[in-house]
Design a protein around this motif. Structure first.
Motif, PDB file in Angstrom:
ATOM      1  N   ASP A 178     -14.133  -0.255   4.263  1.00  0.00           N
ATOM      2  CA  ASP A 178     -14.290   1.161   3.905  1.00  0.00           C
ATOM      3  C   ASP A 178     -13.301   2.025   4.829  1.00  0.00           C
ATOM      4  O   ASP A 178     -12.463   2.764   4.425  1.00  0.00           O
ATOM      5  CB  ASP A 178     -15.678   1.927   4.005  1.00  0.00           C
ATOM      6  N   LYS A 179     -13.343   1.499   6.049  1.00  0.00           N
ATOM      7  CA  LYS A 179     -12.702   2.126   7.212  1.00  0.00           C
ATOM      8  C   LYS A 179     -11.078   1.740   7.082  1.00  0.00           C
ATOM      9  O   LYS A 179     -10.101   2.445   7.538  1.00  0.00           O
ATOM     10  CB  LYS A 179     -12.969   1.832   8.701  1.00  0.00           C
ATOM     11  N   ASP A 180     -10.652   0.781   6.136  1.00  0.00           N
ATOM     12  CA  ASP A 180      -9.211   0.513   5.865  1.00  0.00           C
ATOM     13  C   ASP A 180      -8.770   1.324   4.544  1.00  0.00           C
ATOM     14  O   ASP A 180      -7.434   1.198   4.379  1.00  0.00           O
ATOM     15  CB  ASP A 180      -9.060  -0.909   5.702  1.00  0.00           C
ATOM     16  N   LEU A 181      -9.587   2.148   4.247  1.00  0.00           N
ATOM     17  CA  LEU A 181      -9.119   2.944   2.825  1.00  0.00           C
ATOM     18  C   LEU A 181      -9.314   4.479   3.343  1.00  0.00           C
ATOM     19  O   LEU A 181     -10.416   4.870   3.727  1.00  0.00           O
ATOM     20  CB  LEU A 181     -10.000   2.694   1.774  1.00  0.00           C
ATOM     21  N   ALA A 182      -8.061   5.308   3.444  1.00  0.00           N
ATOM     22  CA  ALA A 182      -8.165   6.539   3.478  1.00  0.00           C
ATOM     23  C   ALA A 182      -7.714   7.290   2.313  1.00  0.00           C
ATOM     24  O   ALA A 182      -6.688   6.993   1.718  1.00  0.00           O
ATOM     25  CB  ALA A 182      -7.013   6.743   5.081  1.00  0.00           C
ATOM     26  N   VAL A 183      -8.561   8.501   2.103  1.00  0.00           N
ATOM     27  CA  VAL A 183      -8.252   9.255   1.000  1.00  0.00           C
ATOM     28  C   VAL A 183      -7.598  10.580   1.436  1.00  0.00           C
ATOM     29  O   VAL A 183      -8.294  11.241   2.384  1.00  0.00           O
ATOM     30  CB  VAL A 183      -9.578   9.483   0.146  1.00  0.00           C
ATOM     31  N   ALA A 184      -6.581  11.047   1.077  1.00  0.00           N
ATOM     32  CA  ALA A 184      -5.913  12.141   1.495  1.00  0.00           C
ATOM     33  C   ALA A 184      -6.264  13.427   0.709  1.00  0.00           C
ATOM     34  O   ALA A 184      -7.249  13.202  -0.343  1.00  0.00           O
ATOM     35  CB  ALA A 184      -4.405  12.046   0.998  1.00  0.00           C
ATOM     36  N   ASP A 185      -6.279  14.359   1.069  1.00  0.00           N
ATOM     37  CA  ASP A 185      -6.544  15.843   0.542  1.00  0.00           C
ATOM     38  C   ASP A 185      -6.435  15.748  -1.051  1.00  0.00           C
ATOM     39  O   ASP A 185      -7.278  16.552  -1.903  1.00  0.00           O
ATOM     40  CB  ASP A 185      -6.196  16.944   1.036  1.00  0.00           C
ATOM     41  N   ASP A 186      -5.323  15.139  -1.375  1.00  0.00           N
ATOM     42  CA  ASP A 186      -4.643  15.374  -2.828  1.00  0.00           C
ATOM     43  C   ASP A 186      -5.504  14.359  -3.590  1.00  0.00           C
ATOM     44  O   ASP A 186      -5.089  14.001  -4.687  1.00  0.00           O
ATOM     45  CB  ASP A 186      -3.180  15.136  -2.958  1.00  0.00           C
ATOM     46  N   ARG A 211     -10.760   4.538  -6.397  1.00  0.00           N
ATOM     47  CA  ARG A 211      -9.593   4.672  -5.902  1.00  0.00           C
ATOM     48  C   ARG A 211      -8.657   3.632  -5.607  1.00  0.00           C
ATOM     49  O   ARG A 211      -7.349   3.586  -5.963  1.00  0.00           O
ATOM     50  CB  ARG A 211      -9.540   5.927  -4.683  1.00  0.00           C
ATOM     51  N   LEU A 212      -9.251   2.508  -4.950  1.00  0.00           N
ATOM     52  CA  LEU A 212      -8.526   1.373  -4.568  1.00  0.00           C
ATOM     53  C   LEU A 212      -8.150   0.850  -6.185  1.00  0.00           C
ATOM     54  O   LEU A 212      -7.093   0.291  -6.193  1.00  0.00           O
ATOM     55  CB  LEU A 212      -9.556   0.387  -3.960  1.00  0.00           C
ATOM     56  N   LEU A 213      -9.095   0.702  -7.052  1.00  0.00           N
ATOM     57  CA  LEU A 213      -8.767   0.039  -8.402  1.00  0.00           C
ATOM     58  C   LEU A 213      -7.414   0.637  -8.899  1.00  0.00           C
ATOM     59  O   LEU A 213      -6.621   0.034  -9.162  1.00  0.00           O
ATOM     60  CB  LEU A 213      -9.819   0.061  -9.225  1.00  0.00           C
ATOM     61  N   ARG A 214      -7.618   2.110  -8.996  1.00  0.00           N
ATOM     62  CA  ARG A 214      -6.386   2.844  -9.646  1.00  0.00           C
ATOM     63  C   ARG A 214      -5.325   2.420  -8.796  1.00  0.00           C
ATOM     64  O   ARG A 214      -4.156   2.375  -9.279  1.00  0.00           O
ATOM     65  CB  ARG A 214      -6.794   4.158  -9.622  1.00  0.00           C
ATOM     66  N   HIS A 215      -5.250   2.254  -7.395  1.00  0.00           N
ATOM     67  CA  HIS A 215      -4.079   2.097  -6.582  1.00  0.00           C
ATOM     68  C   HIS A 215      -3.272   0.708  -7.236  1.00  0.00           C
ATOM     69  O   HIS A 215      -2.175   0.370  -7.293  1.00  0.00           O
ATOM     70  CB  HIS A 215      -4.541   1.960  -5.120  1.00  0.00           C
ATOM     71  N   LEU A 216      -4.430  -0.250  -7.290  1.00  0.00           N
ATOM     72  CA  LEU A 216      -3.941  -1.598  -7.384  1.00  0.00           C
ATOM     73  C   LEU A 216      -3.494  -1.749  -8.875  1.00  0.00           C
ATOM     74  O   LEU A 216      -2.614  -2.547  -9.303  1.00  0.00           O
ATOM     75  CB  LEU A 216      -5.182  -2.656  -7.294  1.00  0.00           C
ATOM     76  N   SER A 268      -4.978  11.089  -3.288  1.00  0.00           N
ATOM     77  CA  SER A 268      -4.301   9.499  -3.003  1.00  0.00           C
ATOM     78  C   SER A 268      -5.077   8.666  -2.026  1.00  0.00           C
ATOM     79  O   SER A 268      -5.420   9.223  -0.998  1.00  0.00           O
ATOM     80  CB  SER A 268      -2.957   9.804  -2.749  1.00  0.00           C
ATOM     81  N   LEU A 269      -4.743   7.396  -2.258  1.00  0.00           N
ATOM     82  CA  LEU A 269      -5.332   6.221  -1.166  1.00  0.00           C
ATOM     83  C   LEU A 269      -4.257   5.844  -0.518  1.00  0.00           C
ATOM     84  O   LEU A 269      -3.202   5.520  -1.091  1.00  0.00           O
ATOM     85  CB  LEU A 269      -5.892   5.460  -2.138  1.00  0.00           C
ATOM     86  N   THR A 270      -4.405   5.394   0.704  1.00  0.00           N
ATOM     87  CA  THR A 270      -3.632   4.697   1.781  1.00  0.00           C
ATOM     88  C   THR A 270      -4.483   3.612   2.234  1.00  0.00           C
ATOM     89  O   THR A 270      -5.653   3.734   2.546  1.00  0.00           O
ATOM     90  CB  THR A 270      -3.146   5.646   2.875  1.00  0.00           C
ATOM     91  N   VAL A 271      -4.074   2.487   2.112  1.00  0.00           N
ATOM     92  CA  VAL A 271      -4.598   1.182   2.552  1.00  0.00           C
ATOM     93  C   VAL A 271      -4.072   0.906   3.885  1.00  0.00           C
ATOM     94  O   VAL A 271      -2.555   0.627   3.880  1.00  0.00           O
ATOM     95  CB  VAL A 271      -4.659   0.104   1.656  1.00  0.00           C
TER      96      VAL A 271
END
Length: 185
Positions: free
Chosen positions: A142-150, A19-24, A152-155
């Motif tokens: 890992d604690k700095d990466l939050a995955v929402a129900d949909d 998810r982080l890669l796709r975000h970047l 999506s990733l928030t850093v």
């Protein structure tokens, strides 16, 4: 415009690393690069573990590396090293499968004790495979990466800013190398 292969070495379908890669990837696309994602976990396990160099999926993965100008390699850190799944793919690439490439190594993990995995485990392998330029990598907790129900990733803000700088440096290095090669060709 450069072509970037964005490789996730995570075995998990719900991977924060992927998810982080796709975000970047989105940031790289916004900078004008063509980004091709590759989740190693989608390659056939029998072909990876059996070193089946002729399997069509492995042949295609190797072709993706060949076509790329730059490669982003992302991996979760397990037992102070990059994932075995990523290792199995790297082992199938030609000896100089990263020859001429600009490479950005990224890792995720649960503790800062794993931060050196990039420099002491992953970077030497990437270097031995002929990478022309390995930019400074980045480790994200890992604690700095939050995955929402949909999905999506928030850093977290601090790491998000640092990641943006790392990706921008990679993009600049890639642009410089692409321009240099175009001028020489």
């Amino acid at each position: 415009m450069a072509t970037v292969l964005s490789v996730s070495g995570s075995p998990s379908a719900t991977s924060r690393t992927a998810r982080l890669l796709r975000h970047l990837d989105a940031r790289l696309r916004a900078q004008g690069h063509e980004v091709v994602p590759l989740d190693v976990r989608t390659l056939p396990a029998d072909a990876l573990l059996g070193a089946d160099f002729r399997h069509p999926a492995i042949v295609e993965a190797i072709a993706l590396f060949d076509r790329a100008d730059g490669v982003v390699i992302g991996t979760p850190v397990y037992k102070a090293a990059y994932s075995g799944l990523l290792k199995s793919l790297l082992d199938l690439l030609p000896q100089y499968g990263l020859g001429g490439k600009t490479v950005l190594p990224l890792a995720t993990g649960g503790t800062t004790a794993h931060v050196l995995a990039i420099d002491y485990a992953l970077r030497p392998v990437l270097s031995s495979m002929g990478a022309a330029h390995i930019v400074q990598g980045w480790f994200t907790l890992d604690k700095d990466l939050a995955v929402a129900d949909d999905g999506s990733l928030t850093v977290a803000p601090g790491p998000a800013e640092a990641l943006a700088r790392v990706v921008d440096r990679f993009s600049e290095a890639l642009d410089s190398r692409t321009a240099l090669l175009a001028a020489a060709g």
